[in-house]
Design a protein around this motif. Sequence first.
Motif, PDB file in Angstrom:
ATOM      1  N   ALA A 293       0.830  -1.195   0.000  1.00 36.27           N
ATOM      2  CA  ALA A 293       0.000   0.000   0.000  1.00 36.27           C
ATOM      3  C   ALA A 293       0.869   1.253   0.000  1.00 36.27           C
ATOM      4  O   ALA A 293       1.993   1.251   0.514  1.00 36.27           O
ATOM      5  CB  ALA A 293      -0.929   0.007   1.211  1.00 36.27           C
TER       6      ALA A 293
ATOM      7  N   ASP B  30      -5.547   2.651  -8.971  1.00 40.37           N
ATOM      8  CA  ASP B  30      -6.378   1.940  -7.991  1.00 40.37           C
ATOM      9  C   ASP B  30      -5.538   1.239  -6.931  1.00 40.37           C
ATOM     10  O   ASP B  30      -5.771   0.079  -6.591  1.00 40.37           O
ATOM     11  CB  ASP B  30      -7.291   0.925  -8.694  1.00 40.37           C
ATOM     12  CG  ASP B  30      -8.536   1.585  -9.267  1.00 40.37           C
ATOM     13  OD1 ASP B  30      -8.916   2.651  -8.751  1.00 40.37           O
ATOM     14  OD2 ASP B  30      -9.119   1.042 -10.212  1.00 40.37           O
ATOM     15  N   GLU B  31      -4.550   1.965  -6.397  1.00 36.62           N
ATOM     16  CA  GLU B  31      -3.672   1.385  -5.388  1.00 36.62           C
ATOM     17  C   GLU B  31      -4.260   1.589  -3.996  1.00 36.62           C
ATOM     18  O   GLU B  31      -4.984   2.550  -3.736  1.00 36.62           O
ATOM     19  CB  GLU B  31      -2.283   2.027  -5.486  1.00 36.62           C
ATOM     20  CG  GLU B  31      -1.600   1.761  -6.818  1.00 36.62           C
ATOM     21  CD  GLU B  31      -0.238   2.428  -6.911  1.00 36.62           C
ATOM     22  OE1 GLU B  31       0.662   1.984  -6.196  1.00 36.62           O
ATOM     23  OE2 GLU B  31      -0.106   3.361  -7.702  1.00 36.62           O
ATOM     24  N   PHE B  32      -3.934   0.664  -3.089  1.00 31.60           N
ATOM     25  CA  PHE B  32      -4.344   0.796  -1.706  1.00 31.60           C
ATOM     26  C   PHE B  32      -3.510   1.884  -1.034  1.00 31.60           C
ATOM     27  O   PHE B  32      -2.340   2.078  -1.367  1.00 31.60           O
ATOM     28  CB  PHE B  32      -4.178  -0.527  -0.961  1.00 31.60           C
ATOM     29  CG  PHE B  32      -5.098  -1.608  -1.455  1.00 31.60           C
ATOM     30  CD1 PHE B  32      -6.466  -1.469  -1.354  1.00 31.60           C
ATOM     31  CD2 PHE B  32      -4.587  -2.763  -2.010  1.00 31.60           C
ATOM     32  CE1 PHE B  32      -7.321  -2.457  -1.808  1.00 31.60           C
ATOM     33  CE2 PHE B  32      -5.421  -3.763  -2.470  1.00 31.60           C
ATOM     34  CZ  PHE B  32      -6.794  -3.615  -2.371  1.00 31.60           C
TER      35      PHE B  32
ATOM     36  N   ASN C  69      -7.123   4.114  -3.088  1.00 36.48           N
ATOM     37  CA  ASN C  69      -8.196   3.567  -2.267  1.00 36.48           C
ATOM     38  C   ASN C  69      -7.745   3.515  -0.813  1.00 36.48           C
ATOM     39  O   ASN C  69      -6.955   2.645  -0.436  1.00 36.48           O
ATOM     40  CB  ASN C  69      -8.577   2.166  -2.750  1.00 36.48           C
ATOM     41  CG  ASN C  69      -9.134   2.181  -4.157  1.00 36.48           C
ATOM     42  OD1 ASN C  69     -10.174   2.774  -4.410  1.00 36.48           O
ATOM     43  ND2 ASN C  69      -8.444   1.544  -5.081  1.00 36.48           N
TER      44      ASN C  69
ATOM     45  N   VAL D 262      -7.607   2.499   2.781  1.00 43.85           N
ATOM     46  CA  VAL D 262      -8.080   1.278   3.442  1.00 43.85           C
ATOM     47  C   VAL D 262      -7.804   1.276   4.934  1.00 43.85           C
ATOM     48  O   VAL D 262      -8.449   0.529   5.682  1.00 43.85           O
ATOM     49  CB  VAL D 262      -7.440   0.021   2.805  1.00 43.85           C
ATOM     50  CG1 VAL D 262      -7.913  -0.156   1.376  1.00 43.85           C
ATOM     51  CG2 VAL D 262      -5.920   0.080   2.870  1.00 43.85           C
TER      52      VAL D 262
END
Length: 258
Positions: free
Chosen positions: A19, A49-51, A79, A81
Amino acid sequence: MQNSLTRKPIEIKISTVVAVALILNDANIATLENALKEMTGGTPDFFDDEFAIIDVENIAFESIDWIGLITLFKACGLNAVAVRNANEDQHAAIRAHGLSIDIVNKVKPELPTDLEISPASETLTSPVVPETVAPMPQAMPAALEHIPAMIVDTPVRAGQRIYARGCDLIITASVNNGAEVIADGSIHIYAPLRGRALAGARGNTNARIYTTSMEAELVSIAGIYQTFDAGFPKLTANHPVQIKLVGDSIEVSSIKSA
Protein backbone atom coordinates in the motif's frame (compact mmCIF):
# COMPACT_ATOMS: atom_id res chain seq x y z
CA MET A 1 -13.09 -28.85 -13.51
CA GLN A 2 -13.45 -29.27 -9.78
CA ASN A 3 -16.90 -30.40 -8.68
CA SER A 4 -18.79 -27.51 -7.12
CA LEU A 5 -20.10 -29.85 -4.41
CA THR A 6 -16.57 -30.55 -3.13
CA ARG A 7 -15.38 -26.97 -3.40
CA LYS A 8 -15.48 -24.88 -0.22
CA PRO A 9 -17.72 -21.79 -0.31
CA ILE A 10 -14.73 -19.66 0.69
CA GLU A 11 -11.00 -20.24 1.01
CA ILE A 12 -8.54 -18.09 2.94
CA LYS A 13 -4.91 -17.78 1.90
CA ILE A 14 -2.11 -15.51 3.07
CA SER A 15 -1.61 -12.63 0.64
CA THR A 16 0.87 -9.77 0.71
CA VAL A 17 -0.58 -6.38 -0.16
CA VAL A 18 1.60 -3.34 -0.82
CA ALA A 19 0.00 0.00 0.00
CA VAL A 20 1.00 3.61 -0.53
CA ALA A 21 1.60 5.51 2.72
CA LEU A 22 0.01 8.98 2.71
CA ILE A 23 1.61 11.09 5.47
CA LEU A 24 -0.63 14.05 6.23
CA ASN A 25 0.99 17.32 7.22
CA ASP A 26 -2.05 19.44 6.36
CA ALA A 27 -5.79 18.77 6.62
CA ASN A 28 -7.06 21.31 4.11
CA ILE A 29 -8.62 19.42 1.17
CA ALA A 30 -7.82 22.11 -1.41
CA THR A 31 -4.19 22.26 -0.26
CA LEU A 32 -3.87 18.48 -0.46
CA GLU A 33 -5.49 18.42 -3.90
CA ASN A 34 -3.02 20.98 -5.24
CA ALA A 35 -0.10 19.10 -3.70
CA LEU A 36 -1.20 15.83 -5.31
CA LYS A 37 -1.57 17.51 -8.70
CA GLU A 38 1.95 18.90 -8.38
CA MET A 39 3.36 15.50 -7.35
CA THR A 40 1.73 13.61 -10.18
CA GLY A 41 2.11 16.29 -12.83
CA GLY A 42 -1.64 16.08 -13.42
CA THR A 43 -1.33 12.54 -14.82
CA PRO A 44 -4.79 10.98 -14.24
CA ASP A 45 -3.56 7.38 -14.04
CA PHE A 46 -0.44 8.07 -11.95
CA PHE A 47 -1.96 5.94 -9.18
CA ASP A 48 -3.75 2.92 -10.60
CA ASP A 49 -6.38 1.94 -7.99
CA GLU A 50 -3.67 1.39 -5.39
CA PHE A 51 -4.34 0.80 -1.71
CA ALA A 52 -3.43 3.65 0.61
CA ILE A 53 -2.71 3.96 4.33
CA ILE A 54 -3.28 7.41 5.85
CA ASP A 55 -0.70 8.43 8.46
CA VAL A 56 -2.13 11.00 10.91
CA GLU A 57 0.83 11.28 13.30
CA ASN A 58 1.73 14.84 12.22
CA ILE A 59 -1.74 16.36 12.21
CA ALA A 60 -4.58 17.30 14.57
CA PHE A 61 -7.10 14.48 14.31
CA GLU A 62 -10.09 16.78 14.86
CA SER A 63 -9.22 18.81 11.76
CA ILE A 64 -9.61 15.90 9.34
CA ASP A 65 -12.55 15.88 6.93
CA TRP A 66 -12.69 12.13 6.39
CA ILE A 67 -15.35 12.13 3.69
CA GLY A 68 -13.55 14.84 1.72
CA LEU A 69 -10.21 13.12 2.22
CA ILE A 70 -11.37 9.68 1.08
CA THR A 71 -13.19 11.22 -1.90
CA LEU A 72 -10.06 13.18 -2.93
CA PHE A 73 -7.81 10.14 -2.76
CA LYS A 74 -10.33 8.05 -4.68
CA ALA A 75 -10.42 10.65 -7.45
CA CYS A 76 -6.62 10.33 -7.68
CA GLY A 77 -6.73 6.53 -7.99
CA LEU A 78 -5.94 5.82 -4.34
CA ASN A 79 -8.20 3.57 -2.27
CA ALA A 80 -7.85 4.49 1.41
CA VAL A 81 -8.08 1.28 3.44
CA ALA A 82 -6.49 2.04 6.81
CA VAL A 83 -5.17 4.73 9.15
CA ARG A 84 -1.81 4.65 10.88
CA ASN A 85 -0.59 6.31 14.10
CA ALA A 86 -4.04 7.14 15.46
CA ASN A 87 -4.73 7.10 19.19
CA GLU A 88 -6.88 4.29 20.55
CA ASP A 89 -9.72 6.67 21.44
CA GLN A 90 -9.85 7.70 17.75
CA HIS A 91 -10.27 4.18 16.38
CA ALA A 92 -14.08 4.16 16.57
CA ALA A 93 -14.34 7.34 14.48
CA ILE A 94 -11.96 5.89 11.91
CA ARG A 95 -13.86 2.60 11.63
CA ALA A 96 -17.10 4.54 11.24
CA HIS A 97 -15.76 5.72 7.86
CA GLY A 98 -15.05 2.15 6.72
CA LEU A 99 -11.31 2.31 7.39
CA SER A 100 -9.18 -0.18 9.29
CA ILE A 101 -6.50 0.50 11.89
CA ASP A 102 -2.93 -0.11 10.82
CA ILE A 103 -1.00 -0.99 13.97
CA VAL A 104 2.61 0.18 14.06
CA ASN A 105 4.70 -1.39 16.78
CA LYS A 106 7.12 1.17 18.18
CA VAL A 107 9.31 -0.74 20.58
CA LYS A 108 11.66 1.42 22.62
CA PRO A 109 14.84 -0.48 23.39
CA GLU A 110 15.62 -0.78 27.07
CA LEU A 111 19.07 -0.70 28.59
CA PRO A 112 20.12 -3.65 30.73
CA THR A 113 19.56 -2.94 34.41
CA ASP A 114 23.27 -3.43 35.21
CA LEU A 115 24.36 -0.52 33.01
CA GLU A 116 24.66 3.09 34.07
CA ILE A 117 24.56 6.20 31.88
CA SER A 118 27.11 8.91 32.51
CA PRO A 119 25.39 12.27 31.80
CA ALA A 120 28.68 14.04 31.15
CA SER A 121 30.00 11.74 28.46
CA GLU A 122 26.77 9.99 27.39
CA THR A 123 28.63 6.69 27.33
CA LEU A 124 27.63 3.40 28.88
CA THR A 125 29.67 2.02 31.75
CA SER A 126 29.37 -1.37 33.40
CA PRO A 127 29.58 -1.74 37.19
CA VAL A 128 32.86 -3.18 38.46
CA VAL A 129 32.69 -6.96 38.93
CA PRO A 130 34.86 -8.34 41.77
CA GLU A 131 37.74 -10.46 40.50
CA THR A 132 36.56 -13.40 42.56
CA VAL A 133 33.24 -13.53 40.71
CA ALA A 134 33.31 -15.03 37.25
CA PRO A 135 30.95 -13.32 34.77
CA MET A 136 28.00 -15.36 33.54
CA PRO A 137 28.50 -16.72 30.02
CA GLN A 138 26.51 -14.96 27.31
CA ALA A 139 24.12 -17.03 25.23
CA MET A 140 25.00 -17.12 21.55
CA PRO A 141 22.47 -15.22 19.43
CA ALA A 142 20.29 -17.29 17.15
CA ALA A 143 21.42 -17.36 13.53
CA LEU A 144 19.55 -14.94 11.31
CA GLU A 145 17.31 -16.54 8.75
CA HIS A 146 18.59 -16.03 5.21
CA ILE A 147 15.93 -15.24 2.65
CA PRO A 148 17.23 -15.78 -0.89
CA ALA A 149 16.56 -13.18 -3.54
CA MET A 150 13.60 -13.57 -5.86
CA ILE A 151 14.80 -14.13 -9.44
CA VAL A 152 12.69 -13.30 -12.50
CA ASP A 153 14.00 -14.42 -15.90
CA THR A 154 11.15 -13.20 -18.11
CA PRO A 155 10.13 -9.67 -19.15
CA VAL A 156 7.79 -7.86 -16.76
CA ARG A 157 5.01 -6.60 -18.99
CA ALA A 158 2.61 -3.66 -18.70
CA GLY A 159 0.04 -4.22 -15.98
CA GLN A 160 2.17 -6.78 -14.13
CA ARG A 161 3.26 -6.23 -10.52
CA ILE A 162 5.98 -8.29 -8.85
CA TYR A 163 6.72 -8.06 -5.12
CA ALA A 164 9.77 -9.63 -3.45
CA ARG A 165 8.76 -9.84 0.19
CA GLY A 166 11.58 -9.67 2.72
CA CYS A 167 14.35 -9.99 0.14
CA ASP A 168 16.08 -8.55 -2.91
CA LEU A 169 14.64 -8.82 -6.39
CA ILE A 170 16.79 -9.81 -9.36
CA ILE A 171 15.39 -9.42 -12.89
CA THR A 172 17.33 -10.56 -15.95
CA ALA A 173 14.85 -9.20 -18.51
CA SER A 174 13.30 -5.82 -19.22
CA VAL A 175 10.72 -4.10 -17.04
CA ASN A 176 8.34 -2.58 -19.56
CA ASN A 177 6.30 0.61 -19.42
CA GLY A 178 3.29 0.18 -17.15
CA ALA A 179 4.93 -2.63 -15.14
CA GLU A 180 5.79 -2.33 -11.45
CA VAL A 181 8.47 -4.19 -9.49
CA ILE A 182 8.68 -3.95 -5.69
CA ALA A 183 11.10 -5.35 -3.13
CA ASP A 184 11.66 -4.99 0.60
CA GLY A 185 15.38 -5.11 -0.22
CA SER A 186 17.26 -3.86 -3.28
CA ILE A 187 16.26 -4.33 -6.92
CA HIS A 188 18.76 -5.49 -9.57
CA ILE A 189 17.64 -5.26 -13.20
CA TYR A 190 20.08 -6.56 -15.82
CA ALA A 191 18.07 -5.03 -18.65
CA PRO A 192 16.24 -1.75 -19.36
CA LEU A 193 14.02 -0.38 -16.59
CA ARG A 194 11.09 1.38 -18.27
CA GLY A 195 8.32 0.93 -15.70
CA ARG A 196 8.25 1.57 -11.95
CA ALA A 197 10.73 0.22 -9.41
CA LEU A 198 10.14 0.54 -5.65
CA ALA A 199 12.91 -0.73 -3.36
CA GLY A 200 12.93 -0.75 0.45
CA ALA A 201 9.14 -1.10 0.40
CA ARG A 202 8.96 -1.62 4.17
CA GLY A 203 11.17 1.35 5.01
CA ASN A 204 14.71 0.10 4.33
CA THR A 205 16.53 3.35 3.52
CA ASN A 206 19.71 1.46 2.58
CA ALA A 207 18.02 -0.36 -0.29
CA ARG A 208 19.10 0.51 -3.82
CA ILE A 209 17.99 0.02 -7.40
CA TYR A 210 20.43 -1.08 -10.12
CA THR A 211 19.74 -1.26 -13.83
CA THR A 212 21.77 -1.48 -17.01
CA SER A 213 19.54 1.05 -18.77
CA MET A 214 17.67 3.82 -16.97
CA GLU A 215 14.35 4.64 -18.68
CA ALA A 216 12.04 4.46 -15.65
CA GLU A 217 8.64 6.06 -15.18
CA LEU A 218 9.15 6.20 -11.42
CA VAL A 219 11.65 4.99 -8.83
CA SER A 220 11.25 4.86 -5.06
CA ILE A 221 13.44 4.07 -2.08
CA ALA A 222 11.72 3.56 1.30
CA GLY A 223 8.65 5.46 0.13
CA ILE A 224 10.50 8.50 -1.25
CA TYR A 225 9.95 8.60 -4.99
CA GLN A 226 10.96 10.50 -8.10
CA THR A 227 9.42 10.73 -11.54
CA PHE A 228 11.16 11.79 -14.73
CA ASP A 229 8.57 13.81 -16.64
CA ALA A 230 11.14 16.59 -17.03
CA GLY A 231 13.76 14.18 -18.37
CA PHE A 232 16.49 11.99 -16.94
CA PRO A 233 19.67 13.21 -15.27
CA LYS A 234 22.81 13.23 -17.40
CA LEU A 235 24.37 9.79 -17.10
CA THR A 236 27.52 8.28 -18.52
CA ALA A 237 26.67 6.34 -21.68
CA ASN A 238 26.91 2.53 -21.64
CA HIS A 239 27.28 2.37 -17.87
CA PRO A 240 24.90 0.70 -15.41
CA VAL A 241 23.02 2.96 -13.04
CA GLN A 242 22.44 2.90 -9.31
CA ILE A 243 19.62 4.69 -7.51
CA LYS A 244 19.92 5.35 -3.79
CA LEU A 245 18.56 7.57 -1.06
CA VAL A 246 20.68 10.51 0.09
CA GLY A 247 18.93 12.21 2.98
CA ASP A 248 15.39 12.78 1.74
CA SER A 249 16.32 12.84 -1.95
CA ILE A 250 16.71 10.24 -4.67
CA GLU A 251 20.15 10.16 -6.30
CA VAL A 252 20.60 8.61 -9.73
CA SER A 253 24.20 8.03 -10.84
CA SER A 254 26.28 5.96 -13.23
CA ILE A 255 28.36 3.08 -11.89
CA LYS A 256 31.80 3.60 -13.38
CA SER A 257 34.43 0.89 -13.39
CA ALA A 258 37.77 1.69 -11.78
